[in-house]
Motif scaffolding. Structure first.
Motif, PDB file in Angstrom:
ATOM      1  N   THR A  80     -16.934 -16.510 -29.552  1.00  0.00           N
ATOM      2  CA  THR A  80     -16.776 -14.986 -29.558  1.00  0.00           C
ATOM      3  C   THR A  80     -15.644 -14.732 -30.212  1.00  0.00           C
ATOM      4  N   ARG A 125      -1.510 -18.898 -22.079  1.00  0.00           N
ATOM      5  CA  ARG A 125      -0.921 -18.092 -21.297  1.00  0.00           C
ATOM      6  C   ARG A 125       0.557 -18.207 -21.315  1.00  0.00           C
ATOM      7  N   CYS A 129     -13.374  -6.513 -33.214  1.00  0.00           N
ATOM      8  CA  CYS A 129     -12.157  -7.073 -33.706  1.00  0.00           C
ATOM      9  C   CYS A 129     -12.055  -7.143 -35.124  1.00  0.00           C
ATOM     10  N   THR A 161     -12.223 -11.704 -29.407  1.00  0.00           N
ATOM     11  CA  THR A 161     -11.462 -11.301 -28.317  1.00  0.00           C
ATOM     12  C   THR A 161     -12.219  -9.804 -28.014  1.00  0.00           C
ATOM     13  N   THR A 162     -12.636  -9.018 -29.226  1.00  0.00           N
ATOM     14  CA  THR A 162     -13.573  -7.629 -28.713  1.00  0.00           C
ATOM     15  C   THR A 162     -14.551  -7.851 -29.958  1.00  0.00           C
ATOM     16  N   SER A 176     -18.583 -11.803 -22.258  1.00  0.00           N
ATOM     17  CA  SER A 176     -17.536 -11.374 -23.013  1.00  0.00           C
ATOM     18  C   SER A 176     -16.142 -12.096 -22.604  1.00  0.00           C
ATOM     19  N   TRP A 177     -15.418 -12.147 -23.718  1.00  0.00           N
ATOM     20  CA  TRP A 177     -14.139 -12.883 -23.532  1.00  0.00           C
ATOM     21  C   TRP A 177     -13.233 -12.051 -22.707  1.00  0.00           C
ATOM     22  N   ASN A 178     -12.376 -12.808 -21.884  1.00  0.00           N
ATOM     23  CA  ASN A 178     -11.418 -12.080 -21.086  1.00  0.00           C
ATOM     24  C   ASN A 178     -10.073 -13.037 -20.952  1.00  0.00           C
ATOM     25  N   LYS A 179      -9.095 -12.608 -20.470  1.00  0.00           N
ATOM     26  CA  LYS A 179      -7.720 -13.375 -20.493  1.00  0.00           C
ATOM     27  C   LYS A 179      -7.965 -14.561 -19.603  1.00  0.00           C
ATOM     28  N   ASP A 180      -8.726 -14.770 -18.631  1.00  0.00           N
ATOM     29  CA  ASP A 180      -8.954 -15.803 -17.612  1.00  0.00           C
ATOM     30  C   ASP A 180      -9.356 -16.974 -18.438  1.00  0.00           C
ATOM     31  N   MET A 181     -10.127 -16.860 -19.739  1.00  0.00           N
ATOM     32  CA  MET A 181     -10.643 -17.790 -20.635  1.00  0.00           C
ATOM     33  C   MET A 181      -9.518 -18.562 -21.472  1.00  0.00           C
ATOM     34  N   GLU A 198     -21.625 -12.580 -24.836  1.00  0.00           N
ATOM     35  CA  GLU A 198     -22.034 -12.906 -23.528  1.00  0.00           C
ATOM     36  C   GLU A 198     -21.746 -14.396 -23.192  1.00  0.00           C
TER      37      GLU A 198
END
Length: 108
Positions: free
Chosen positions: A53, A102, A59, A55-56, A91-96, A89
């Motif tokens: 995926t 981090r 992108c 990040t958006t 969608s990417w989020n910071k938890d990944m 699907e």
């Protein structure tokens, strides 16, 4: 000629090594640690299927990043073909992101 499980594991390790050299231009962390690679499957014939995926969806590197990923994987010895699927699907989020990513971004 089919690869053994050990050879497939080695190819997988080398693919990950190469993926860790590809960076999202907006975030100073490689795409593997960012969690942009959802799945890598390697067949006994060296066919690689990657699900990734961005990040958006809009992108700025939506065109060039998948091409770079495909190139880096194709460079790995034993890889015959790379099938790259771009998905949003889930969608990417910071938890990944990995803990390392981090930490690097000061989020830990």
């Amino acid at each position: 000629m089919a690869f053994t499980d050990d050879q497939i594991a080695d190819i997988g390790e080398n693919i990950i090594k190469n993926l860790k050299t590809v960076y999202d231009p907006e975030i100073p962390v490689d795409i593997y640690e960012l969690g942009l690679i959802y799945d890598v499957q390697i067949s006994e014939e060296g066919e690689v299927k990657v699900i990734m995926t961005l990040t958006t969806p809009n992108c700025p590197v939506a065109e060039s990043l998948p091409a770079e990923v495909r190139e880096r994987i194709a460079e790995v010895e034993g890889v015959k073909n790379v099938d790259l699927e771009l998905t949003f699907e889930p969608s990417w989020n910071k938890d990944m992101m990995s803990e390392e990513a981090r930490f690097e971004l000061g989020m830990v």
